[in-house]
Design a protein around this motif. Structure first.
Motif, short mmCIF file in Angstrom:
data_model
loop_
_atom_site.label_atom_id
_atom_site.label_comp_id
_atom_site.label_asym_id
_atom_site.label_seq_id
_atom_site.Cartn_x
_atom_site.Cartn_y
_atom_site.Cartn_z
N THR A 22 0.80 -1.22 0.00
CA THR A 22 0.00 0.00 0.00
C THR A 22 0.83 1.26 0.00
O THR A 22 0.37 2.31 -0.47
CB THR A 22 -0.93 0.03 1.22
OG1 THR A 22 -0.14 0.08 2.42
CG2 THR A 22 -1.83 -1.20 1.26
N ALA A 138 -7.25 0.11 -13.93
CA ALA A 138 -6.64 0.98 -12.94
C ALA A 138 -7.71 1.75 -12.16
O ALA A 138 -7.61 1.92 -10.94
CB ALA A 138 -5.67 1.94 -13.62
N ARG A 139 -8.71 2.21 -12.87
CA ARG A 139 -9.80 2.94 -12.21
C ARG A 139 -10.55 2.03 -11.25
O ARG A 139 -10.88 2.43 -10.12
CB ARG A 139 -10.76 3.51 -13.26
CG ARG A 139 -11.89 4.35 -12.66
CD ARG A 139 -12.68 5.03 -13.77
NE ARG A 139 -13.26 4.06 -14.69
CZ ARG A 139 -13.86 4.38 -15.82
NH1 ARG A 139 -13.92 5.67 -16.19
NH2 ARG A 139 -14.38 3.46 -16.59
N LEU A 141 -9.35 -0.53 -9.73
CA LEU A 141 -8.46 -0.80 -8.60
C LEU A 141 -8.51 0.35 -7.60
O LEU A 141 -8.57 0.12 -6.38
CB LEU A 141 -7.04 -1.00 -9.12
CG LEU A 141 -6.05 -1.72 -8.21
CD1 LEU A 141 -6.47 -3.16 -7.96
CD2 LEU A 141 -4.66 -1.68 -8.83
N ARG A 142 -8.49 1.58 -8.11
CA ARG A 142 -8.56 2.73 -7.21
C ARG A 142 -9.89 2.79 -6.46
O ARG A 142 -9.95 3.27 -5.32
CB ARG A 142 -8.34 4.02 -8.00
CG ARG A 142 -6.89 4.24 -8.44
CD ARG A 142 -6.68 5.65 -8.95
NE ARG A 142 -7.41 5.88 -10.18
CZ ARG A 142 -6.91 5.71 -11.40
NH1 ARG A 142 -5.67 5.27 -11.55
NH2 ARG A 142 -7.63 5.96 -12.47
N LYS A 143 -10.95 2.32 -7.09
CA LYS A 143 -12.27 2.30 -6.45
C LYS A 143 -12.46 1.08 -5.55
O LYS A 143 -13.54 0.88 -5.00
CB LYS A 143 -13.37 2.33 -7.51
CG LYS A 143 -13.47 3.64 -8.28
CD LYS A 143 -14.62 3.59 -9.28
CE LYS A 143 -14.77 4.92 -10.00
NZ LYS A 143 -15.91 4.87 -10.99
N ARG A 144 -11.41 0.25 -5.45
CA ARG A 144 -11.44 -0.97 -4.64
C ARG A 144 -12.47 -1.98 -5.14
O ARG A 144 -13.03 -2.75 -4.38
CB ARG A 144 -11.68 -0.63 -3.16
CG ARG A 144 -10.60 0.28 -2.57
CD ARG A 144 -10.85 0.60 -1.12
NE ARG A 144 -9.84 1.53 -0.62
CZ ARG A 144 -9.84 2.03 0.60
NH1 ARG A 144 -10.78 1.68 1.46
NH2 ARG A 144 -8.89 2.87 0.98
N THR A 156 -2.63 5.03 -17.34
CA THR A 156 -3.36 4.38 -16.24
C THR A 156 -3.43 5.26 -15.00
O THR A 156 -4.35 5.11 -14.20
CB THR A 156 -2.71 3.05 -15.85
OG1 THR A 156 -1.39 3.30 -15.33
CG2 THR A 156 -2.62 2.11 -17.05
N LEU A 158 -1.59 5.03 -12.44
CA LEU A 158 -1.14 4.29 -11.27
C LEU A 158 0.36 4.49 -11.08
O LEU A 158 1.11 4.56 -12.05
CB LEU A 158 -1.43 2.80 -11.41
CG LEU A 158 -2.89 2.35 -11.29
CD1 LEU A 158 -2.97 0.84 -11.49
CD2 LEU A 158 -3.48 2.72 -9.95
N HIS A 265 -0.39 -4.64 -9.61
CA HIS A 265 -0.80 -3.64 -8.62
C HIS A 265 -1.81 -4.24 -7.65
O HIS A 265 -2.68 -5.03 -8.05
CB HIS A 265 -1.43 -2.42 -9.30
CG HIS A 265 -0.47 -1.59 -10.10
ND1 HIS A 265 0.18 -0.50 -9.57
CD2 HIS A 265 -0.06 -1.71 -11.38
CE1 HIS A 265 0.96 0.04 -10.49
NE2 HIS A 265 0.83 -0.67 -11.60
N ALA A 267 -4.81 -3.38 -4.63
CA ALA A 267 -5.69 -2.36 -4.10
C ALA A 267 -5.14 -1.87 -2.76
O ALA A 267 -4.43 -2.60 -2.06
CB ALA A 267 -7.10 -2.92 -3.89
N GLN A 268 -5.44 -0.64 -2.41
CA GLN A 268 -4.92 -0.10 -1.15
C GLN A 268 -5.58 -0.74 0.06
O GLN A 268 -5.02 -0.73 1.15
CB GLN A 268 -5.11 1.42 -1.11
CG GLN A 268 -4.13 2.16 -1.99
CD GLN A 268 -3.88 3.58 -1.51
OE1 GLN A 268 -4.63 4.12 -0.71
NE2 GLN A 268 -2.83 4.18 -2.02
#
Length: 311
Positions: A22, A138-139, A141-144, A156, A158, A265, A267-268
């Motif tokens: 993370t 990528a989007r 992934l950012r939105k989990r 991307t 990222l 990558h 997810a956070q």
């Protein structure tokens, strides 16, 4: 240095692994269901026990020192062996849900071998695979909406990620004809947020060659067919150039294409119950894709054709 009688707490290594993924102590605290101060204390304890600095702390989060990079590789292997051993002898199996995102261009190759192998090894894990353009993955992934994803590094947004392999994008056109010589270059591409689309347009704009999209599809096979039948040219991974196509280059009046990097990558925030399952899949992807990507099976079997058979 660690004394001979000392042992490392595996939970410290699990926390360290999440911090590395993370790049944030706060995100790690959320994932590990602990307070920020508890996570910080765990990392200080780990550094004290190993007598080495593992993390660089900055205003934008944390990053690994060279010693931290070494520990991360070793910790992953240690935790993988530990979890496999526990599973084998306790009768328990990894469980949880793993949401994986992969570029559509590589879905067939990953479905041929790697993902079926994962499902066979871990029948208790619910695998949810989504294919799309790298930008859309990528989007997500950012939105989990995904736990981990393989994405190409152009368009991307990222940062970071683990390098898996270096794709080789090339211009591809039909085996016959000279459609690439037309005054306005006809393109067959994926929709917006596809790195190869971005590279094609970027390249043509750099030499001021007019272009137009004549075929757009989310399906790589449809894009390939549009190129094979002479509707358009496009940018493909070199491994996807079929016997009905030919690779084009600067001698054909086309610009050079920038190289890409395929990265893994995370997810956070990943559900703590699914974390071991996510890491198990990540480890398999590292083992199978590092260096040559999804074409690794050709190298392993002694076949290096340099060209994918026509479908």
């Amino acid at each position: 240095m660690i004394e001979a009688s000392s042992t490392l707490d595996l939970e410290l290594l699990r926390t360290f692994q999440v911090v590395a993924q993370t790049g944030s102590l706060a995100a790690t605290a959320e994932i590990r269901h602990r307070t920020l101060s508890a996570i910080s204390m765990q990392m200080k304890r780990l550094e004290t026990e190993l007598d080495v600095r593992l993390l660089e702390r900055g205003s934008r989060g944390v990053s690994l020192t060279p010693s931290g990079e070494v520990l991360l590789r070793e910790a992953r292997e240690l935790l993988r062996v530990h979890d496999t051993l526990v599973s084998r002898f306790s009768g328990e199996r990894l469980s949880g849900r793993v949401r994986l995102g992969i570029p559509e261009d590589y879905a067939r190759e990953l479905l041929d071998d790697t993902l079926p192998q994962f499902m066979a090894c871990y029948p208790g894990i619910l695998l949810d695979v989504n294919t799309d353009t790298s930008g859309r993955l990528a989007r997500a992934l950012r939105k989990r909406q995904l736990d981990l994803a393989i994405v190409l590094d152009h368009a991307t947004g990222l940062e970071g990620g683990e390098t898996l392999w270096h794709p080789t994008p090339v211009w591809a056109g039909p085996i016959q004809g000279a459609i690439h010589r037309e005054a306005v270059v006809p393109l067959a591409v994926h929709p917006e947020q596809c790195p190869y689309r971005h590279l094609a347009i970027e390249g043509l704009d750099s030499i001021q060659r007019p272009w137009r999209t004549v075929f757009t599809s989310t399906s790589i096979h449809a894009v390939e067919k549009a190129i094979e039948t002479g509707m358009a040219i496009g940018v493909l991974d070199r491994e996807r150039v079929t016997t009905a196509m030919r690779a084009l280059d600067e001698s054909d009046g086309l610009p050079p294409i920038r190289r890409c990097v395929a990265r893994l990558h995370f997810a956070q925030a990943i559900d703590v119950a699914s974390q071991p399952a996510v890491e198990a899949l990540a480890q398999l992807l590292r083992e199978r894709l590092h260096g040559r990507g999804p074409w690794q099976r050709d190298a392993l079997s002694g076949r290096d054709t340099g060209q994918r058979p026509r479908a």
